[in-house]
Design a protein around this motif. Structure first.
Motif, short mmCIF file in Angstrom:
data_model
loop_
_atom_site.label_atom_id
_atom_site.label_comp_id
_atom_site.label_asym_id
_atom_site.label_seq_id
_atom_site.Cartn_x
_atom_site.Cartn_y
_atom_site.Cartn_z
N LEU A 261 0.97 -1.15 -0.01
CA LEU A 261 -0.06 0.06 -0.06
C LEU A 261 0.90 1.35 0.06
CD1 LEU A 261 -2.60 -0.95 2.94
CD2 LEU A 261 -2.90 -1.00 0.43
N TYR A 262 0.41 2.09 -0.50
CA TYR A 262 1.28 3.63 -0.49
C TYR A 262 0.30 4.23 0.27
CZ TYR A 262 4.16 7.37 -1.47
OH TYR A 262 5.26 8.46 -1.45
N VAL A 263 0.88 5.02 1.52
CA VAL A 263 0.25 5.75 2.28
C VAL A 263 0.80 7.13 2.23
CG1 VAL A 263 -0.11 6.05 4.84
CG2 VAL A 263 -0.10 3.76 3.95
N ALA A 264 -0.08 8.26 2.50
CA ALA A 264 0.35 9.46 2.43
C ALA A 264 -0.23 10.48 3.64
CB ALA A 264 -0.01 10.22 0.97
N CYS A 265 0.26 10.34 4.59
CA CYS A 265 -0.21 11.04 5.96
C CYS A 265 1.05 12.29 6.01
CB CYS A 265 -0.24 10.24 6.94
SG CYS A 265 -1.34 9.33 7.05
N ALA A 266 0.73 13.35 5.21
CA ALA A 266 1.70 14.32 5.14
C ALA A 266 1.48 15.52 6.07
CB ALA A 266 1.72 14.92 3.69
N ASN A 267 0.69 15.64 7.03
CA ASN A 267 0.50 16.64 8.01
C ASN A 267 0.03 15.99 9.34
OD1 ASN A 267 -2.29 16.32 7.86
ND2 ASN A 267 -2.34 17.57 5.90
N ASP A 268 0.24 16.87 10.09
CA ASP A 268 -0.05 16.22 11.55
C ASP A 268 -1.78 15.94 11.62
OD1 ASP A 268 2.18 16.94 12.72
OD2 ASP A 268 1.39 19.11 13.31
N ARG A 269 -2.56 16.62 11.04
CA ARG A 269 -4.08 16.07 10.89
C ARG A 269 -4.27 14.72 10.54
NH1 ARG A 269 -7.21 16.78 6.61
NH2 ARG A 269 -5.76 18.28 5.76
N TYR A 271 -1.82 12.21 10.25
CA TYR A 271 -1.27 11.55 11.18
C TYR A 271 -2.15 11.14 12.43
CZ TYR A 271 1.90 9.53 14.64
OH TYR A 271 2.36 8.51 15.64
N GLN A 272 -2.88 12.16 12.63
CA GLN A 272 -3.81 11.89 14.07
C GLN A 272 -4.85 10.96 13.65
OE1 GLN A 272 -4.96 16.08 15.13
NE2 GLN A 272 -2.78 16.42 15.84
N ARG A 273 -5.45 11.20 12.37
CA ARG A 273 -6.42 10.07 12.00
C ARG A 273 -6.00 8.69 12.05
NH1 ARG A 273 -9.13 13.72 7.03
NH2 ARG A 273 -9.83 15.35 8.23
N LEU A 274 -4.75 8.83 11.31
CA LEU A 274 -4.20 7.38 10.95
C LEU A 274 -3.94 6.78 12.58
CD1 LEU A 274 -2.80 5.26 9.20
CD2 LEU A 274 -0.51 6.64 9.66
N ALA A 275 -3.38 7.30 13.46
CA ALA A 275 -2.93 6.73 14.71
C ALA A 275 -4.41 6.45 15.32
CB ALA A 275 -2.24 7.69 15.39
N ALA A 276 -5.14 7.57 15.74
CA ALA A 276 -6.48 7.29 16.52
C ALA A 276 -7.50 6.39 15.97
CB ALA A 276 -6.84 8.56 17.00
N GLU A 277 -7.93 6.64 14.77
CA GLU A 277 -9.07 6.21 14.05
C GLU A 277 -8.66 5.03 13.24
OE1 GLU A 277 -11.67 9.25 11.93
OE2 GLU A 277 -10.60 10.73 13.02
N VAL A 278 -7.72 5.03 12.44
CA VAL A 278 -7.26 3.39 11.84
C VAL A 278 -6.70 2.69 12.41
CG1 VAL A 278 -6.15 2.96 9.71
CG2 VAL A 278 -7.06 4.96 9.43
N PHE A 279 -5.52 3.13 13.13
CA PHE A 279 -4.87 2.12 13.79
C PHE A 279 -5.26 1.96 15.54
CE2 PHE A 279 -0.52 3.28 11.69
CZ PHE A 279 -0.93 2.88 11.01
N GLY A 280 -6.26 2.74 15.89
CA GLY A 280 -6.66 2.62 17.28
C GLY A 280 -5.44 2.68 18.21
#
Length: 422
Positions: A261-269, A271-280
């Motif tokens: 997969l190619y992931v593009a979390c290029a800003n704080d907003r 990254y916050q979604r990735l950590a909290a909502e996707v990864f838990g």
């Protein structure tokens, strides 16, 4: 073992829709990639593009090795849609007379010969513009038509190398890498098309045409983009970062349990979604090592290992569903085969098939431009060598059958070549 890709017929164009460039006559002296890419876009939107080729051999891309159908290569068919084909031996005086007559009626000329070739034939801008002051004449070359390097020939990978563009591609521990597709050629074709359209707009204001000069090297240099600008501002030479710009731990390729997969979390907003909502994993937000963008970059190797372990725990479909729900940018890393059979391609009708005189049908990749009022014209396959020579002479220059036969006997279409292969 290869298999034929099944493609649908193209949906017909709306019959009452005008074409953006209808009425414009383009004489196309280009070959290979950059020039034909430029003139194909003009043809796609309604310009009457006459492609002039050397008899017998024609455009070099006709013989490229990628794939072949109906006697034509994939490269040639992909770059010469919607054009009319004419064979002229420009070394022949009679053929040069025909070329000058066509240029005299043209709105646009596009050429990408080596330096001084058009001048030798008396077909350069100073030679032809005096009798056609509204002419827009576009020259495409490796290093421009003026200056100390105008004499040099060059190709896409050479300008990728010399401009520094290639030094930005690849991984930090490996050598510079050229792009797979000829990206500088294609971008130069786009730039040349833009230049021609700008000159058309200027002609409406000024009442005259002009010469425009587009060089592969200049385009390659411009395409170093913010990396080039950053060097000019800081004096620090940019390096290769592989799939992750600036070696970011939250942008790049990660392996799910069943593929990349190619992931593009290029800003704080994001990254916050990735950590909290996707990864838990809210701890990836509170941990001081990863709480800020700067901290994540300093501790990027640790964060990258953590993210890699998380992605490896589930499938691509599962991660894509979660990330789409959280509006986190993600995409599959596809092969060409996977991409051309993907729903983004098929449901958006990006590929179809076109009739072809010798192959029956050929594949077609739709132009990447959509216009509501002036869509692309109904497409036709790239012309066979010299296919429309006789028709162009009749329709554009008023030649009789006797005139065409005299031109043939004079060798204008090559020794022993008929005026048309139709």
């Amino acid at each position: 073992m290869s298999t034929e890709v099944v493609l649908p017929d193209r949906e017909p164009r709306r019959a009452d829709a005008p074409a953006a460039l209808s009425g414009l006559l383009v004489i196309d002296f280009t070959r290979v990639v950059a020039g034909p890419a430029c003139t194909q876009t003009l043809a796609d939107f309604g310009a009457d593009v006459i492609k002039i080729e050397q008899p017998g051999r024609g455009d070099d891309t006709r013989a490229y090795e990628h794939a072949e159908r109906g006697g034509e290569s994939a490269a040639y068919l992909s770059l010469n849609r919607n054009k009319k084909g004419m064979a002229l031996d420009l070394a022949n005086p009679h053929a040069r007379d025909i070329a000058r007559a066509l240029i005299g009626k043209a709105d646009i000329v596009v050429e990408n010969f080596s330096s001084s070739v058009m001048e030798k034939f008396g077909l350069d801008y100073p030679s032809v513009s005096s009798t056609n002051p509204g002419l827009i004449y576009c020259s495409i070359s490796a290093y421009g038509r003026s200056g100390p390097f105008a004499w040099r020939s060059g190709f896409d990978p050479i300008t990728q190398a010399e401009s520094g563009f290639m030094s930005l591609n690849g991984f930090a521990d490996g050598p510079p890498v050229r792009t797979g597709p000829p990206i500088i050629d294609l971008a130069t074709g786009m730039s040349a098309c833009n230049a021609i359209l700008l000159a058309l707009a200027a002609r409406q204001k000024l009442g005259c045409g002009q010469h425009v000069d587009v060089a592969l090297f200049d385009v390659a240099l411009a395409m170093t983009g913010f990396s080039g600008m950053a060097y000019l501002m800081s004096g620090v030479n940019p390096t290769r970062t592989g799939n992750s710009p600036n070696d970011s731990p939250t942008v790049g390729v990660y392996e799910a349990s069943d593929g990349p997969l190619y992931v593009a979390c290029a800003n704080d907003r994001l990254y916050q979604r990735l950590a909290a909502e996707v990864f838990g994993r809210p701890d990836l937000l509170s941990d001081p090592r990863f709480a800020t963008r700067k901290a994540r970059w300093i501790n990027r190797a640790q964060l990258r290992r953590i993210i890699a372990d998380i992605f490896a725990s589930d499938s691509m479909d599962a991660w894509i569903a979660r990330m789409n729900a959280a509006s986190v940018p993600v995409g599959r890393v596809r092969t060409v085969e996977q991409a051309f059979n993907a729903p983004e391609v098929r449901t958006r009708q990006r590929v179809c098939r076109l009739p072809h005189a010798t192959a029956g049908t050929i594949p077609n990749i739709e132009p990447p431009i959509a216009m509501q009022l002036t869509p692309t014209v109904e497409p036709s396959a790239a012309p066979r060598l010299g296919e429309h020579t006789a028709a162009i002479l009749r329709d554009r220059l008023g030649y009789s059958e006797q005139d065409i036969e005299r031109s043939r006997r004079a060798g204008a279409f090559g020794e022993g070549e008929p005026a048309s292969r139709v």
